[in-house]
Scaffold this motif. Sequence first.
Motif, PDB file in Angstrom:
ATOM      1  N   ASN B  48       1.163  -1.096   0.065  1.00 14.58           N
ATOM      2  CA  ASN B  48      -0.305  -0.176   0.074  1.00 14.58           C
ATOM      3  C   ASN B  48       0.990   1.116   0.089  1.00 14.58           C
ATOM      4  OD1 ASN B  48      -2.560   1.749   0.448  1.00 14.58           O
ATOM      5  ND2 ASN B  48      -2.703   1.330   2.416  1.00 14.58           N
ATOM      6  N   THR B  49       1.879   1.276  -0.688  1.00 10.60           N
ATOM      7  CA  THR B  49       2.934   2.692  -1.016  1.00 10.60           C
ATOM      8  C   THR B  49       3.186   2.800  -2.190  1.00 10.60           C
ATOM      9  OG1 THR B  49       4.918   1.440  -0.098  1.00 10.60           O
ATOM     10  CG2 THR B  49       3.720   2.622   1.542  1.00 10.60           C
ATOM     11  N   CYS B  50       3.045   4.251  -2.823  1.00  8.88           N
ATOM     12  CA  CYS B  50       3.202   4.515  -4.099  1.00  8.88           C
ATOM     13  C   CYS B  50       5.059   4.589  -3.920  1.00  8.88           C
ATOM     14  CB  CYS B  50       2.614   6.312  -4.092  1.00  8.88           C
ATOM     15  SG  CYS B  50       3.230   7.167  -6.051  1.00  8.88           S
ATOM     16  N   PRO B  51       5.234   4.172  -4.924  1.00 10.23           N
ATOM     17  CA  PRO B  51       6.939   4.075  -5.634  1.00 10.23           C
ATOM     18  C   PRO B  51       6.931   5.750  -5.236  1.00 10.23           C
ATOM     19  CG  PRO B  51       5.887   3.398  -7.739  1.00 10.23           C
ATOM     20  CD  PRO B  51       4.988   3.799  -6.124  1.00 10.23           C
ATOM     21  N   HIS B  52       6.913   6.772  -5.459  1.00  8.08           N
ATOM     22  CA  HIS B  52       6.576   7.881  -5.611  1.00  8.08           C
ATOM     23  C   HIS B  52       7.542   8.296  -3.975  1.00  8.08           C
ATOM     24  CE1 HIS B  52       5.225  12.486  -6.352  1.00  8.08           C
ATOM     25  NE2 HIS B  52       6.536  12.309  -6.215  1.00  8.08           N
ATOM     26  N   PRO B  70      -3.357   9.409  -4.552  1.00  9.21           N
ATOM     27  CA  PRO B  70      -4.385  10.509  -3.737  1.00  9.21           C
ATOM     28  C   PRO B  70      -2.956  11.634  -3.563  1.00  9.21           C
ATOM     29  CG  PRO B  70      -4.103   8.526  -2.221  1.00  9.21           C
ATOM     30  CD  PRO B  70      -3.109   8.237  -3.189  1.00  9.21           C
ATOM     31  N   LEU B  71      -2.007  11.187  -3.160  1.00 12.48           N
ATOM     32  CA  LEU B  71      -1.063  12.536  -2.663  1.00 12.48           C
ATOM     33  C   LEU B  71      -0.820  12.635  -4.707  1.00 12.48           C
ATOM     34  CD1 LEU B  71       0.993  11.365  -0.705  1.00 12.48           C
ATOM     35  CD2 LEU B  71      -0.809  11.923  -0.405  1.00 12.48           C
ATOM     36  N   HIS B  72      -0.252  12.444  -5.097  1.00 15.31           N
ATOM     37  CA  HIS B  72       0.307  13.086  -6.779  1.00 15.31           C
ATOM     38  C   HIS B  72      -0.261  12.545  -7.866  1.00 15.31           C
ATOM     39  CE1 HIS B  72       3.185  13.945  -3.213  1.00 15.31           C
ATOM     40  NE2 HIS B  72       3.399  15.015  -4.188  1.00 15.31           N
ATOM     41  N   ASN B  73      -1.548  11.809  -8.338  1.00 11.51           N
ATOM     42  CA  ASN B  73      -1.881  11.199  -9.196  1.00 11.51           C
ATOM     43  C   ASN B  73      -0.709  10.604  -9.839  1.00 11.51           C
ATOM     44  OD1 ASN B  73      -4.262  11.332 -10.121  1.00 11.51           O
ATOM     45  ND2 ASN B  73      -4.633  13.211 -11.313  1.00 11.51           N
ATOM     46  N   TRP B  74       0.394   9.879  -9.255  1.00 11.14           N
ATOM     47  CA  TRP B  74       0.545   8.560  -9.779  1.00 11.14           C
ATOM     48  C   TRP B  74       0.152   7.659 -10.444  1.00 11.14           C
ATOM     49  CZ3 TRP B  74       6.531   7.297  -9.828  1.00 11.14           C
ATOM     50  CH2 TRP B  74       7.480   8.847  -9.664  1.00 11.14           C
ATOM     51  N   ARG B  75       0.101   7.374 -11.640  1.00 15.82           N
ATOM     52  CA  ARG B  75      -0.232   5.961 -11.850  1.00 15.82           C
ATOM     53  C   ARG B  75      -0.452   4.738 -12.488  1.00 15.82           C
ATOM     54  NH1 ARG B  75      -3.506   4.094 -16.703  1.00 15.82           N
ATOM     55  NH2 ARG B  75      -2.675   5.173 -18.126  1.00 15.82           N
ATOM     56  N   SER B  77       0.074   0.574 -12.019  1.00 11.43           N
ATOM     57  CA  SER B  77      -0.361  -0.652 -13.034  1.00 11.43           C
ATOM     58  C   SER B  77      -1.427  -1.721 -11.712  1.00 11.43           C
ATOM     59  CB  SER B  77       0.107  -0.915 -13.474  1.00 11.43           C
ATOM     60  OG  SER B  77      -0.590  -2.438 -13.961  1.00 11.43           O
ATOM     61  N   LEU B  78      -2.018  -1.994 -11.610  1.00 12.89           N
ATOM     62  CA  LEU B  78      -2.437  -2.697 -10.222  1.00 12.89           C
ATOM     63  C   LEU B  78      -2.089  -4.563 -10.669  1.00 12.89           C
ATOM     64  CD1 LEU B  78      -6.609  -1.917  -9.555  1.00 12.89           C
ATOM     65  CD2 LEU B  78      -4.773  -1.350  -8.416  1.00 12.89           C
ATOM     66  N   ARG B  79      -1.911  -4.706 -11.882  1.00 17.63           N
ATOM     67  CA  ARG B  79      -1.126  -5.910 -12.230  1.00 17.63           C
ATOM     68  C   ARG B  79       0.353  -6.162 -11.828  1.00 17.63           C
ATOM     69  NH1 ARG B  79      -4.839  -7.857 -15.529  1.00 17.63           N
ATOM     70  NH2 ARG B  79      -6.527  -6.701 -16.885  1.00 17.63           N
ATOM     71  N   THR B  80       0.456  -4.461 -12.842  1.00 18.44           N
ATOM     72  CA  THR B  80       2.698  -5.460 -12.426  1.00 18.44           C
ATOM     73  C   THR B  80       2.735  -4.574 -11.006  1.00 18.44           C
ATOM     74  OG1 THR B  80       2.720  -3.303 -13.730  1.00 18.44           O
ATOM     75  CG2 THR B  80       2.700  -5.340 -14.667  1.00 18.44           C
ATOM     76  N   GLY B  81       2.139  -3.135 -11.096  1.00 15.99           N
ATOM     77  CA  GLY B  81       2.561  -2.217  -9.883  1.00 15.99           C
ATOM     78  C   GLY B  81       3.648  -1.164 -10.439  1.00 15.99           C
ATOM     79  N   GLU B  82       3.637  -0.868 -11.356  1.00 18.48           N
ATOM     80  CA  GLU B  82       4.603  -0.894 -12.271  1.00 18.48           C
ATOM     81  C   GLU B  82       3.887   0.382 -12.323  1.00 18.48           C
ATOM     82  OE1 GLU B  82       7.975  -0.919 -13.510  1.00 18.48           O
ATOM     83  OE2 GLU B  82       7.773  -3.270 -13.900  1.00 18.48           O
ATOM     84  N   ALA B  83       4.693   2.052 -12.514  1.00 15.60           N
ATOM     85  CA  ALA B  83       3.765   3.418 -12.907  1.00 15.60           C
ATOM     86  C   ALA B  83       3.786   3.547 -14.601  1.00 15.60           C
ATOM     87  CB  ALA B  83       5.598   4.355 -11.776  1.00 15.60           C
ATOM     88  N   LEU B  84       2.830   4.014 -14.687  1.00 11.90           N
ATOM     89  CA  LEU B  84       2.338   4.329 -15.807  1.00 11.90           C
ATOM     90  C   LEU B  84       3.066   5.639 -16.529  1.00 11.90           C
ATOM     91  CD1 LEU B  84      -0.911   2.260 -15.119  1.00 11.90           C
ATOM     92  CD2 LEU B  84       0.783   1.328 -16.404  1.00 11.90           C
ATOM     93  N   GLY B  85       2.748   5.895 -17.190  1.00  9.46           N
ATOM     94  CA  GLY B  85       2.363   7.104 -18.377  1.00  9.46           C
ATOM     95  C   GLY B  85       4.042   6.862 -18.557  1.00  9.46           C
ATOM     96  N   ASP B  86       4.945   8.463 -17.869  1.00 16.72           N
ATOM     97  CA  ASP B  86       5.902   9.020 -18.049  1.00 16.72           C
ATOM     98  C   ASP B  86       6.760   8.670 -16.723  1.00 16.72           C
ATOM     99  OD1 ASP B  86       5.702   9.891 -20.462  1.00 16.72           O
ATOM    100  OD2 ASP B  86       5.136  12.052 -20.188  1.00 16.72           O
ATOM    101  N   ASP B  87       5.991   8.589 -15.450  1.00 20.56           N
ATOM    102  CA  ASP B  87       6.903   7.334 -14.434  1.00 20.56           C
ATOM    103  C   ASP B  87       7.325   6.401 -14.260  1.00 20.56           C
ATOM    104  OD1 ASP B  87       5.689  10.085 -13.582  1.00 20.56           O
ATOM    105  OD2 ASP B  87       4.204   9.446 -12.486  1.00 20.56           O
TER     106      ASP B  87
END
Lengths: 828, 124
Positions: B48-52, B70-75, B77-87
């Motif tokens: 339960n923690t964002c990598p950011h 909820p903090l900085h809107n990083w998206r 993936s629930l499948r892989t846990g990877e940050a999506l987009g440019d992050d």
Amino acid sequence: MNAPAGLDLPDPPRERLVVIGNGMAGCRAVEEMLERDAGRFDIVIFGAEPRVNYNRIMLSPVLAGEKTFDEIVINSTEWYAENGIELVSGDPVEHIERESMSVVSRSGRIEPYDKLLIATGSDPFIIPIPGNDLPGVVTFRDLDDVERMLAAAELGGDAVVIGGGLLGLEAAHGLSLRGMKVTVVHLMPTLMERQLDEAAGYLLRQELESRGHTILTGANTKTIHSIEGRVAGIELEDGTRIKADIVVVAAGIKPSIGLAKAAGLECERGIMVDDHMVTSDPDILAVGECVQHRGLCYGLVAPLWEMCRALADYLTDTPSGYLGSVTSTKLKVSGIDLFSAGDFSGGADCEDIVMRDASRGVYKRVVVKGNRVVGAVLYGDTADGNWYFDLLKKEEDISEIREALIFGQAFASGGALADPNAAVAALSDDAEICGCNGVSKGRVVQCIETGAHSLDAVRSQCKASASCGSCSCLVESLLALTLGGKVESGPKTMCKCTSFTHDDVRHLILEKGLKLIPQVMQELHWTTPDGCSSCRPALNYYLLCAWPGEYEDDEKSRFVNERLHANIQKDGTYSVVPRFFGGITNPKELRAIADVVEKYDAPMVKVTGGQRLDIFGVKKEDLPAVWADLNAAGMVSGHAYGKALRTVKTCVGSEWCRFGTQDSTGLGVKLERLTWGSYMPHKFKMAVSGCPRNCAEATIKDFGVICVDSGYELHVGGNGGIHLRGTDLLCKVETEEEAMETCIAFIQLYREDGHYLERTAPWIVRKGLEWIKAQLFDDPGAIPALAARFRLSQTFWQVDPWARRAAGAHRNLHSHLAEIRPLAVENA
Amino acid sequence: MSEAYGTWLDIGTTTQIEPGSARTLPVAGGDEIAVFHTMRGEFYALVNTCPHKQGPLSQGIVHGDSVSCPLHNWRISLRTGEALGDDQGCTPTIPLKIDSGRLFLLREAVIPGKAPPLAPALAA
């Protein structure tokens, strides 16, 4: 028509074109002709159905309740009138008299022709079994059929659909959405076996079964049973009986060639035509599903458009010739992405490239033959369908991208095409953009180049994306590509999930009476299954604003702060702000706050910029108890976390201040009591200053009041945030009542017009102060009407969210799913 | 009860998490696991923690198969846990299975270092 005297000769009589069939092919042929030479023919169209021309392929959405008949009309009554076309509807042609070059209708009407166009389409194939003519047995071909199905569905009960092809499944989907229990009976082992291979058929079957349909494959219907002369059920070859209140026969179609055959035209399966759509009689032409061209009959819409173009070219003396079509299919069942094109039956010299992603339910198969794509089946992810179809039609050599072919265009092109615009740029000119209206990329680009510089303009000019809208993104990409930076996109689209703007969405919610988020997404063709974190909160707000009292708030679409009615902080704890009306507090409230701080170990209390106290460091689990304690001291939520009325900042005013001209504190309290709890596009702050010294800093607030000797100056659109903006003076009023009434009218105008997450400052810049003033002051009824709508909304929304939660609502949000105690596990 | 002996931990029923939301699960060492239920009916479990900036992903808006922090809107993936987009970044995922309407998490992933002793015994 003021011809010079002496030259006043009558126009030479125009040739008469008679069209049999008012369907998609017949009308499209006429449209194509009008586009080329509107004055060439006097046109009469005979239609068997008593209605204007409509989009037959959209009957499935009508059945499913996703569209109304009006929305699928292609050409209205006015169109026939405007183009001087005589429509004879509900009176089918019964004979063609080739000798006298005329047709005779059922009512006995005789219509002579110079050119005759047969576009009789196809008839449903009625399976030759006992009971196939019982009441309650229907086909799925025209609007009458849809109405029969809707009437049956109204009574509920069981439906049997015979035929698991495209049409059968769409009928089943529609009936099931209408509340019937549906069984699909399919002769072949695989659903849609003409379009799908086994694997895709299996995924489709699973999906349909999970939606509650019963699917029987390899099932041959023997008899349709009746009770008291009405359909009661069917019996299969193996003796299985299935109860049914309605039986839909969707077992296929056959070209409707009766008229042509009787007139002695050459027919095989369909009416034989050459490359110019001319039959064995040079004055009689034929297009659509009724024809057979180079040995093939077509049952899909795209080939019709190509035939109609060839026909119109021929009739207007610029023969182009029709060479046959490669077809592709999509299933119009919401939530099922399925695409199929070309030939995928495989064979010795074919190679299959397959990708499966079981967890995502994705299956892709591309069939390659001699370095050319010859077929493709996509299930679950059809984004690359157009690309494969394009490669297929252009017969492009794919040897260089073969390795990555199955991963789609973005991969196969080395990643450079991850940009959707580049993907669209790579399509050929004859690639089909809009399947509903048969519009090619070339046509759209031409349309843009000749002046259609917005999505709306393209829609109205060439109809691309004007029907189901699912190709809107493609059209937008073409706009961007063709015009570069000059796209009149107007306001931007709401988010990547839709091609509509915020204004469009708000407008359509009201116009179409949309009252649920999934309904908005469905009706407005959202391109994602359940939106994103930008559109969901916006839609939730728009619905809440549009339907006070009716719309049920969607917690899932709210940002965490609003979901938990507290502000999330960087360490994942929350801060809590109780409301101090007008900035006033008392010992009881202060004591309660102090107690909460101690009891829950809150590490800090801070005075906010809006004259409130903010209690920091509260754990999610503790929030309900904190709220309960604050409620007990008479305090309510300060909405400091909400896109809502936040604070009303005040100075002390005339009661204490030696400069104060009016009771600014009192007015602040009144304004806050009137407006707290109201949700808005963004946070909304107010202030009341007791004199022009403006101690409450009212001129950087969304709504500010400056009290002066003679009354109240009302200021709007200020913002002390990132983009500092001073207010504009809206007006001056004399009494507190007027100030308050104007305030809530202004708020309501903003609530109804502002884009979600647009504060009043940019909103006023966008609309112009003059527009705001005009809305409020031009019509003396405007302010009372806006104020009344605001008050109505407040009767539903002026509730303290803390109290509901403290009483136990949504307890789930604050408690853990389970506790895992390592010791217990180890000891177990 | 038998599941406790195996490699999967029973954490409750699927109906306890509403579609489009998440619930949390504290585990040894003070960490939390977020268990998500998507609108499409899929379940996923992530730390339960964002990598950011370590935002609690369980409190984000769930859409498709991703969640927006909820903090900085990083998206993510629930499948892989990877940050999506440019992050860039990844949150550990926890293997999850569903059996008869109950949710199970892979024991080793939840309680690191305490896994094997019981499992081989059961297998034997």
